[in-house]
Scaffold this motif. Structure first.
Motif, PDB file in Angstrom:
ATOM      1  N   ALA A  60     -11.539  14.981 -39.702  1.00 42.97           N
ATOM      2  CA  ALA A  60     -10.575  15.453 -40.682  1.00 42.97           C
ATOM      3  C   ALA A  60      -9.670  16.431 -41.111  1.00 42.97           C
ATOM      4  O   ALA A  60      -8.559  16.889 -40.804  1.00 42.97           O
ATOM      5  N   GLY A  61     -10.578  17.385 -41.038  1.00 38.42           N
ATOM      6  CA  GLY A  61     -10.684  18.788 -41.469  1.00 38.42           C
ATOM      7  C   GLY A  61     -10.075  19.495 -40.059  1.00 38.42           C
ATOM      8  O   GLY A  61      -8.968  20.130 -40.340  1.00 38.42           O
ATOM      9  N   PRO A  62     -10.394  19.671 -38.800  1.00 44.29           N
ATOM     10  CA  PRO A  62      -9.805  20.083 -37.971  1.00 44.29           C
ATOM     11  C   PRO A  62      -8.713  19.696 -37.292  1.00 44.29           C
ATOM     12  O   PRO A  62      -7.726  20.374 -36.657  1.00 44.29           O
ATOM     13  N   LEU A  63      -9.005  17.878 -37.187  1.00 44.68           N
ATOM     14  CA  LEU A  63      -7.497  17.407 -36.575  1.00 44.68           C
ATOM     15  C   LEU A  63      -5.899  17.723 -37.073  1.00 44.68           C
ATOM     16  O   LEU A  63      -5.158  17.758 -36.672  1.00 44.68           O
ATOM     17  N   SER A  64      -6.497  17.770 -38.872  1.00 44.69           N
ATOM     18  CA  SER A  64      -5.378  18.116 -40.083  1.00 44.69           C
ATOM     19  C   SER A  64      -4.639  19.136 -39.475  1.00 44.69           C
ATOM     20  O   SER A  64      -3.623  19.929 -39.404  1.00 44.69           O
ATOM     21  N   GLY A  65      -6.217  20.077 -39.490  1.00 49.31           N
ATOM     22  CA  GLY A  65      -5.538  21.742 -39.160  1.00 49.31           C
ATOM     23  C   GLY A  65      -4.562  22.371 -37.624  1.00 49.31           C
ATOM     24  O   GLY A  65      -3.508  22.575 -37.219  1.00 49.31           O
ATOM     25  N   LEU A  66      -5.290  21.024 -36.473  1.00 45.55           N
ATOM     26  CA  LEU A  66      -4.687  21.288 -35.128  1.00 45.55           C
ATOM     27  C   LEU A  66      -2.779  20.847 -35.139  1.00 45.55           C
ATOM     28  O   LEU A  66      -2.542  21.522 -34.502  1.00 45.55           O
ATOM     29  N   ILE A  67      -3.068  19.695 -35.834  1.00 45.10           N
ATOM     30  CA  ILE A  67      -1.447  19.075 -36.591  1.00 45.10           C
ATOM     31  C   ILE A  67      -0.770  19.906 -37.582  1.00 45.10           C
ATOM     32  O   ILE A  67       0.138  19.603 -37.203  1.00 45.10           O
ATOM     33  N   VAL A  68      -1.729  19.781 -38.923  1.00 46.21           N
ATOM     34  CA  VAL A  68      -0.088  20.382 -39.751  1.00 46.21           C
ATOM     35  C   VAL A  68      -0.007  21.486 -39.539  1.00 46.21           C
ATOM     36  O   VAL A  68       1.684  21.942 -39.852  1.00 46.21           O
ATOM     37  N   GLN A  69      -0.989  22.086 -39.326  1.00 47.84           N
ATOM     38  CA  GLN A  69      -0.658  24.238 -39.820  1.00 47.84           C
ATOM     39  C   GLN A  69       0.801  23.827 -38.606  1.00 47.84           C
ATOM     40  O   GLN A  69       1.253  24.923 -39.581  1.00 47.84           O
ATOM     41  N   PRO A  70       0.571  24.440 -37.561  1.00 48.41           N
ATOM     42  CA  PRO A  70       1.409  24.757 -36.806  1.00 48.41           C
ATOM     43  C   PRO A  70       2.901  23.782 -36.885  1.00 48.41           C
ATOM     44  O   PRO A  70       3.890  25.047 -36.737  1.00 48.41           O
ATOM     45  N   VAL A  71       3.037  22.951 -37.496  1.00 47.10           N
ATOM     46  CA  VAL A  71       4.000  22.008 -36.872  1.00 47.10           C
ATOM     47  C   VAL A  71       4.834  22.547 -38.062  1.00 47.10           C
ATOM     48  O   VAL A  71       6.019  22.149 -38.354  1.00 47.10           O
ATOM     49  N   ILE A  72       4.055  22.509 -39.591  1.00 44.96           N
ATOM     50  CA  ILE A  72       5.044  22.967 -40.544  1.00 44.96           C
ATOM     51  C   ILE A  72       5.112  24.243 -40.935  1.00 44.96           C
ATOM     52  O   ILE A  72       5.973  24.820 -41.072  1.00 44.96           O
ATOM     53  N   GLY A  73       4.172  25.399 -40.089  1.00 49.60           N
ATOM     54  CA  GLY A  73       5.074  26.199 -39.745  1.00 49.60           C
ATOM     55  C   GLY A  73       6.219  26.786 -39.460  1.00 49.60           C
ATOM     56  O   GLY A  73       6.816  27.277 -39.751  1.00 49.60           O
ATOM     57  N   VAL A  74       6.325  25.803 -38.245  1.00 47.82           N
ATOM     58  CA  VAL A  74       7.531  25.759 -37.579  1.00 47.82           C
ATOM     59  C   VAL A  74       8.784  24.883 -38.362  1.00 47.82           C
ATOM     60  O   VAL A  74       9.905  25.279 -38.197  1.00 47.82           O
ATOM     61  N   ILE A  75       8.580  23.835 -38.807  1.00 52.88           N
ATOM     62  CA  ILE A  75       9.228  23.252 -39.632  1.00 52.88           C
ATOM     63  C   ILE A  75       9.499  24.118 -40.889  1.00 52.88           C
ATOM     64  O   ILE A  75      11.046  24.682 -41.081  1.00 52.88           O
ATOM     65  N   SER A  76       8.924  24.566 -41.322  1.00 52.71           N
ATOM     66  CA  SER A  76       9.300  25.718 -42.861  1.00 52.71           C
ATOM     67  C   SER A  76       9.990  26.574 -42.072  1.00 52.71           C
ATOM     68  O   SER A  76      10.827  27.714 -42.828  1.00 52.71           O
ATOM     69  N   ASP A  77       9.562  27.662 -41.104  1.00 55.98           N
ATOM     70  CA  ASP A  77      10.704  28.800 -40.204  1.00 55.98           C
ATOM     71  C   ASP A  77      12.129  28.148 -39.819  1.00 55.98           C
ATOM     72  O   ASP A  77      12.594  29.245 -40.534  1.00 55.98           O
ATOM     73  N   GLN A  78      12.172  26.954 -39.962  1.00 57.09           N
ATOM     74  CA  GLN A  78      13.171  27.265 -39.635  1.00 57.09           C
ATOM     75  C   GLN A  78      13.938  26.069 -40.669  1.00 57.09           C
ATOM     76  O   GLN A  78      15.483  25.526 -40.830  1.00 57.09           O
ATOM     77  N   SER A  79      13.571  26.162 -42.292  1.00 57.11           N
ATOM     78  CA  SER A  79      14.129  25.326 -43.276  1.00 57.11           C
ATOM     79  C   SER A  79      15.340  26.158 -44.434  1.00 57.11           C
ATOM     80  O   SER A  79      14.953  27.404 -44.089  1.00 57.11           O
ATOM     81  N   LYS A  80      16.092  25.514 -44.515  1.00 55.59           N
ATOM     82  CA  LYS A  80      17.961  26.660 -44.570  1.00 55.59           C
ATOM     83  C   LYS A  80      17.551  25.379 -46.720  1.00 55.59           C
ATOM     84  O   LYS A  80      18.774  25.879 -46.513  1.00 55.59           O
ATOM     85  N   SER A  81      16.749  25.355 -47.287  1.00 56.94           N
ATOM     86  CA  SER A  81      15.959  25.217 -47.927  1.00 56.94           C
ATOM     87  C   SER A  81      16.888  25.906 -49.004  1.00 56.94           C
ATOM     88  O   SER A  81      16.485  26.807 -48.378  1.00 56.94           O
ATOM     89  N   LYS A  82      17.621  25.611 -50.407  1.00 53.16           N
ATOM     90  CA  LYS A  82      17.866  26.506 -50.854  1.00 53.16           C
ATOM     91  C   LYS A  82      17.366  26.968 -52.470  1.00 53.16           C
ATOM     92  O   LYS A  82      17.770  27.891 -52.730  1.00 53.16           O
ATOM     93  N   TRP A  83      16.174  26.213 -52.230  1.00 51.67           N
ATOM     94  CA  TRP A  83      15.137  26.661 -52.781  1.00 51.67           C
ATOM     95  C   TRP A  83      14.172  27.923 -52.234  1.00 51.67           C
ATOM     96  O   TRP A  83      12.644  28.488 -52.629  1.00 51.67           O
ATOM     97  N   GLY A  84      14.976  27.584 -50.971  1.00 57.76           N
ATOM     98  CA  GLY A  84      13.587  28.597 -50.276  1.00 57.76           C
ATOM     99  C   GLY A  84      12.536  27.995 -48.504  1.00 57.76           C
ATOM    100  O   GLY A  84      12.775  26.956 -48.819  1.00 57.76           O
ATOM    101  N   ARG A  85      11.857  28.929 -47.875  1.00 57.52           N
ATOM    102  CA  ARG A  85      11.198  28.190 -46.439  1.00 57.52           C
ATOM    103  C   ARG A  85      10.147  27.524 -47.012  1.00 57.52           C
ATOM    104  O   ARG A  85       9.914  26.122 -46.432  1.00 57.52           O
TER     105      ARG A  85
END
Length: 552
Positions: A60-85
């Motif tokens: 679970a640890g490596p699987l979550s890190g492999l999938i979640v951190q890169p994907v969340i990183g890209v999504i947050s990079d492009q987030s336009k939320s009024k509260w921040g990325r």
């Protein structure tokens, strides 16, 4: 050039306070990780899983890190939320962690509400525990990804080592608090208000701590707001279609600058060594205690999970104390990566002494190299530990290299990501908002008491500029790929070793198992063998780290 609104700021009346608030979310994350590392392996064993099955669950640890951190990183990079990325994702993922921790701690009670028969409830209980563990790991990786990027977004290049050092300090506070609580008999101390077992109470405390620490950081930090993103046609084409997030990760991964790639490979080899230590070290100390230090008639405890967890927590408390002291003291004795222009002038009376001291201080790269060697030396001795005291000493020694392992890679990556946008030649698309040298976290005497980060606004920025940390999310996500891939290797290695050396249920915890399911305790401890092999991998990490010095 991307368009932004507002100015980043951090509340606080001093730089130390602002750094602390900026990185405070690390306290809750490492507290939760500490509870997982100490109690989840023996908890899963107590539910009836074998060590081999448990090692598969820990994928679970490596699987979550492999999938979640890169994907969340890209999504947050492009987030336009009024509260921040970063902050909205931090809070949403924190709420998931809270719910998952409570489900993990009270798995049996939740299942028994629907299934009264204990035998029939056994498999659903295991399934829910594994599901809750996966949900916790996936969500906490999202918090970790955005918290790291938040630091890089907020601080200029010459502050990256200070930011990483403060994150390490906050992490050490989480570790020492978590392991310290784990070593205390909380049921006797607090009663049964938070639960009738040690593990239940710790999951409740971890959930509250995670919620509090993330909330404090999100309250203290104000982010710049992303208005629009302008991309060149090549990158826009790469991101077109339904899988644009994965396309960006892949295209960035293929065009990593040489120094960033070297950092990633050093992390890759070191994590093959660190993974078995982080997952199994407390269980190893507990098993060593039960094998060599406890009389046979004292092994039939009514709460072997609690006994093993407390013994393991004692060892990890000492380890976390070493980590805590290292996190606060080591930065004073290690040079900053490259920023002599920002060194404050000491008083004239002590200037000669400071100058002599600075000449002999190692840089962070040298410290990182030496930390690999220290860890390898300690873990090569693991199979020879015949006393829980000696095992505790070996675990404690690893506190120093762990501090540097958490500090050095993020520092070097933060510096490189900032340099990429400052006009220095390198491959990749990252660009930085301001190339001015006077960006500081400055004190404000206004009523809010916040420290604003005086970045140049878009209207006056150089034409080559973009926001500090614009793509820090994807770069840290890629670093995490190199962190998580070796964990799959470590999981496979552990599974094979456990299947060969300890194929049955744990004799310390599976007291109701059939004698044929037990293994003997005369042979080598399987976890110690995993630690030994990991030490060999860390030597490769030391070689990879030494090569970083010669890459321009």
């Amino acid at each position: 050039m991307s368009s932004w609104a507002g100015q980043p700021s951090v509340k606080g009346s001093s730089e130390a306070m602002r750094m602390m608030l900026l990185t405070f979310s690390s306290v809750g994350m490492t507290f939760t990780w500490g509870i997982e590392m100490t109690y989840c392996t023996p908890y899963l064993l107590s539910l009836g899983l074998t060590k081999g099955q448990t090692s598969v669950v820990w994928i679970a640890g490596p699987l979550s890190g492999l999938i979640v951190q890169p994907v969340i990183g890209v999504i947050s990079d492009q987030s336009k939320s009024k509260w921040g990325r970063r902050r909205p994702i931090i809070m949403a993922a924190t709420l998931i962690v809270v719910c998952s921790l409570l489900a993990l701690g009270f798995t049996k009670e939740i299942v028994s509400f629907f299934i009264a028969d204990k035998q029939s409830a056994k498999v659903p209980t295991i399934a829910l525990a594994v599901l809750a563990l996966y949900a916790t790991d996936f969500a906490i990786n999202a918090v970790m990804s955005c918290s790291r990027s938040l630091v890089v977004d907020t601080l200029p290049a010459h502050k990256q080592q200070a930011g990483a050092a403060w994150a390490s300090r906050m992490s050490s506070i989480g570790h020492i608090t978590g392991y310290g609580m784990g070593a205390v008999d909380l049921v006797s101390l607090l009663g049964t208000t938070l639960g009738d077992t040690q593990f239940k109470q710790l999951t409740v405390i971890a959930a509250l701590g995670m919620l509090a620490s993330s909330s404090i950081t999100c309250w203290a930090v104000t982010e710049r707001i992303l208005i629009s993103v302008k991309q060149d046609s090549r990158r826009a084409a790469a991101q077109a279609g339904r899988f644009r997030v994965f396309s960006q990760i892949w295209s960035t991964l293929l065009t990593l600058p040489p120094r960033i790639q070297a950092i990633c490979w050093a992390v890759f080899w070191s994590w093959i060594g660190w993974f078995p230590f982080l997952i199994y070290s407390s269980t190893w100390v507990g098993e060593t205690y039960l094998r060599y230090d406890v009389a046979e008639d004292a092994k039939n405890s009514s709460d072997p999970l609690g006994d093993m967890g407390r013994i393991g927590s004692m060892a990890l408390t000492v380890y976390s104390l070493v980590t805590f002291l290292s996190a606060w003291i080591l930065p004073l004795f290690i040079q900053a990566p490259d920023d002599e222009s920002f060194t404050h002038r000491p008083p004239a009376s002590i200037a000669p002494w400071i100058e002599k001291f600075n000449k002999v201080k190692p840089d962070l790269l040298t410290a990182w190299f030496c930390s690999h060697l220290i860890y390898s030396a300690a873990m090569f001795l693991a199979p020879f530990a015949a006393s829980f005291r000696f095992a505790t000493v070996l675990v404690a020694v690893c506190g120093l290299p762990w501090t540097i392992a958490m500090w050095a890679p993020t520092t070097f990556l933060g510096v490189e990501v900032n340099k990429l946008g400052a006009g220095e030649p390198a491959s990749g698309s990252y660009r930085r908002l301001s190339v001015s040298s006077n960006i500081e976290i400055t004190d404000r005497s206004s009523g809010s008491g916040s420290g604003r980060l005086d970045h140049v606004s878009d209207a006056h920025a150089p034409s080559a500029g973009s926001n500090t940390g614009e793509l820090s999310g994807v770069y840290f996500g890629i670093l995490n790929i190199y962190t998580t891939l070796p964990q799959f290797i470590g999981t496979f290695m552990s599974t094979v070793i456990f299947a060969v050396l300890e194929p049955g249920k744990s004799p310390e915890l599976a007291t109701d198992a059939h004698p044929s399911e037990h293994h003997g305790t005369d042979g080598p401890n399987a976890i110690a063998v995993c630690l030994f092999i990991g030490a060999a991998s860390t030597l490769v990490a030391a070689y990879a780290t030494s090569k970083l010095r010669y890459i321009p």
